[in-house]
Design a protein around this motif. Structure first.
Motif, short mmCIF file in Angstrom:
data_model
loop_
_atom_site.label_atom_id
_atom_site.label_comp_id
_atom_site.label_asym_id
_atom_site.label_seq_id
_atom_site.Cartn_x
_atom_site.Cartn_y
_atom_site.Cartn_z
N ALA A 1 57.02 41.72 -16.94
CA ALA A 1 55.59 42.06 -16.94
C ALA A 1 54.79 41.04 -17.75
O ALA A 1 53.67 40.67 -17.38
N ASP A 2 55.37 40.59 -18.84
CA ASP A 2 54.71 39.57 -19.66
C ASP A 2 54.55 38.28 -18.89
O ASP A 2 53.52 37.60 -18.97
N TRP A 3 55.57 37.92 -18.11
CA TRP A 3 55.49 36.70 -17.29
C TRP A 3 54.36 36.81 -16.27
O TRP A 3 53.58 35.87 -16.09
N VAL A 4 54.24 37.95 -15.61
CA VAL A 4 53.16 38.16 -14.65
C VAL A 4 51.81 38.14 -15.36
O VAL A 4 50.85 37.53 -14.87
N ASP A 5 51.73 38.79 -16.51
CA ASP A 5 50.48 38.85 -17.26
C ASP A 5 50.01 37.47 -17.70
O ASP A 5 48.81 37.22 -17.82
N LYS A 6 50.96 36.57 -17.89
CA LYS A 6 50.62 35.20 -18.31
C LYS A 6 50.50 34.26 -17.12
O LYS A 6 50.64 33.05 -17.24
N LYS A 7 50.21 34.83 -15.95
CA LYS A 7 49.93 34.07 -14.73
C LYS A 7 51.15 33.33 -14.19
O LYS A 7 51.04 32.27 -13.58
N MET A 8 52.32 33.87 -14.43
CA MET A 8 53.57 33.41 -13.83
C MET A 8 53.80 31.90 -14.00
O MET A 8 53.84 31.16 -13.03
N PRO A 9 53.94 31.44 -15.26
CA PRO A 9 54.21 30.00 -15.48
C PRO A 9 55.50 29.56 -14.79
O PRO A 9 56.45 30.34 -14.67
N LYS A 10 55.52 28.32 -14.35
CA LYS A 10 56.64 27.83 -13.55
C LYS A 10 57.92 27.65 -14.34
O LYS A 10 59.01 27.78 -13.81
N ASP A 11 57.81 27.32 -15.63
CA ASP A 11 59.01 27.10 -16.43
C ASP A 11 59.58 28.44 -16.85
O ASP A 11 59.10 29.07 -17.79
N THR A 12 60.60 28.89 -16.14
CA THR A 12 61.20 30.20 -16.42
C THR A 12 62.53 30.11 -17.15
O THR A 12 63.09 31.13 -17.56
N THR A 13 63.03 28.89 -17.35
CA THR A 13 64.34 28.72 -17.98
C THR A 13 64.36 29.30 -19.38
O THR A 13 65.32 29.98 -19.78
N ALA A 14 63.31 29.06 -20.15
CA ALA A 14 63.26 29.57 -21.52
C ALA A 14 63.24 31.08 -21.55
O ALA A 14 63.84 31.71 -22.43
N ARG A 15 62.59 31.70 -20.58
CA ARG A 15 62.53 33.16 -20.54
C ARG A 15 63.90 33.76 -20.24
O ARG A 15 64.26 34.80 -20.79
N ILE A 16 64.64 33.12 -19.37
CA ILE A 16 65.99 33.59 -19.10
C ILE A 16 66.86 33.44 -20.34
O ILE A 16 67.62 34.35 -20.70
N ARG A 17 66.74 32.31 -21.02
CA ARG A 17 67.52 32.10 -22.24
C ARG A 17 67.18 33.15 -23.30
O ARG A 17 68.08 33.72 -23.94
N MET A 18 65.90 33.45 -23.47
CA MET A 18 65.51 34.44 -24.47
C MET A 18 66.01 35.84 -24.11
O MET A 18 66.37 36.63 -24.99
N SER A 19 66.06 36.15 -22.82
CA SER A 19 66.58 37.45 -22.41
C SER A 19 68.07 37.56 -22.70
O SER A 19 68.56 38.63 -23.12
N LYS A 20 68.79 36.48 -22.50
CA LYS A 20 70.22 36.48 -22.82
C LYS A 20 70.43 36.64 -24.33
O LYS A 20 71.30 37.40 -24.78
N GLN A 21 69.62 35.94 -25.12
CA GLN A 21 69.72 36.07 -26.56
C GLN A 21 69.35 37.47 -27.02
O GLN A 21 69.94 38.01 -27.96
N GLN A 22 68.40 38.09 -26.33
CA GLN A 22 68.00 39.45 -26.66
C GLN A 22 69.15 40.43 -26.43
O GLN A 22 69.35 41.38 -27.20
N LEU A 23 69.90 40.21 -25.36
CA LEU A 23 71.08 41.05 -25.12
C LEU A 23 72.07 40.93 -26.26
O LEU A 23 72.59 41.93 -26.76
N ILE A 24 72.33 39.70 -26.69
CA ILE A 24 73.30 39.48 -27.77
C ILE A 24 72.82 40.13 -29.06
O ILE A 24 73.57 40.84 -29.74
N ARG A 25 71.55 39.91 -29.41
CA ARG A 25 71.02 40.44 -30.67
C ARG A 25 70.95 41.97 -30.65
O ARG A 25 71.16 42.64 -31.66
N GLY A 26 70.64 42.53 -29.48
CA GLY A 26 70.41 43.97 -29.40
C GLY A 26 71.66 44.81 -29.23
O GLY A 26 71.66 45.98 -29.64
#
Length: 221
Positions: free
Chosen positions: A181-206
């Motif tokens: 939802a945040d990605w959509v709210d920010k007008k769907m920026p093309k660079d999505t690699t960092a978002r995937i990386r952060m989601s993976k890190q979020q799984l590990i941390r959480g």
């Protein structure tokens, strides 16, 4: 023989035409639902977007709910296939989940209208009771059961913290919803690699055990 071949050819043409209409309507409906949501979407707008008459629409689908369900059946199956393609489901539960997260998020980034269609409903993805169609519920149950099973294995292997596996799966779904939802709210920026990386890190941390987090972040960061 010639007389028998003519009806077959006509049926083939009719079936090809119906298949073409289905494809046009599915694509158009996904965009209209993404823009307006289910309640405000109109069959007339879907038909117009598809470039067909409303009567042609009704010759393929019974109404708005039928096409809504068809979109979810079509895209939902694609999503499930994309999320598990190439995964070694018998491998490390953490590795499977990390790879699955990447595929799951990439699918939504690549199918933004389907993502926006979900978000337009304004419902919590972590529960199934508010889902509108049987197709959505079936996909939710399949994906959640698979994720809960991986959490269960990871708990047994001392990778994840001890908690209720189904609750952990539902929590992770909510985390994905917020990030998408945040990605959509920010007008769907093309660079999505960092978002995937952060989601993976979020799984590990959480969800991973505290003593393993630092090394896992170094390994998968």
């Amino acid at each position: 023989m010639r007389g028998m071949g003519e009806p077959v050819r006509k049926r083939s043409v009719r079936e090809a035409r119906q298949a073409m209409y289905r494809e046009l309507i599915l694509e158009a409906a996904e965009g209209i639902f993404a823009q307006h949501g289910f309640e405000r979407a109109k069959v007339h707008d879907i038909a117009s977007e598809a470039g067909i008459a409303p009567a042609t629409f009704y010759g393929v689908y019974e109404g708005k709910l039928a096409i809504y369900r068809a979109v979810h059946e079509h895209r939902g199956q694609q999503l499930m296939e994309a999320s598990i393609a190439g995964l070694d489901l018998a491998g490390s539960p953490l590795a499977v989940m990390l790879d699955g997260i990447g595929a799951y998020l990439r699918f939504h980034f690549d199918h933004a209208n389907y993502l926006r269609m979900h978000l337009q409903e304004g419902i919590d993805w972590s529960i199934s009771s508010n889902l509108r169609s049987e197709e959505q519920v079936a996909l939710w149950e399949q994906g959640t059961a698979m994720t809960a099973g991986l959490f269960q294995r990871g708990i047994a292997e001392k990778i994840f913290i001890e908690d209720e596996p189904l609750l952990m799966a539902r929590t992770m779904i909510s985390m994905h919803q917020v990030r998408l939802a945040d990605w959509v709210d920010k007008k769907m920026p093309k660079d999505t690699t960092a978002r995937i990386r952060m989601s993976k890190q979020q799984l590990i941390r959480g969800f991973c055990r505290a003593e393993n987090i630092a090394s896992l972040l170094n390994q998968h960061g």
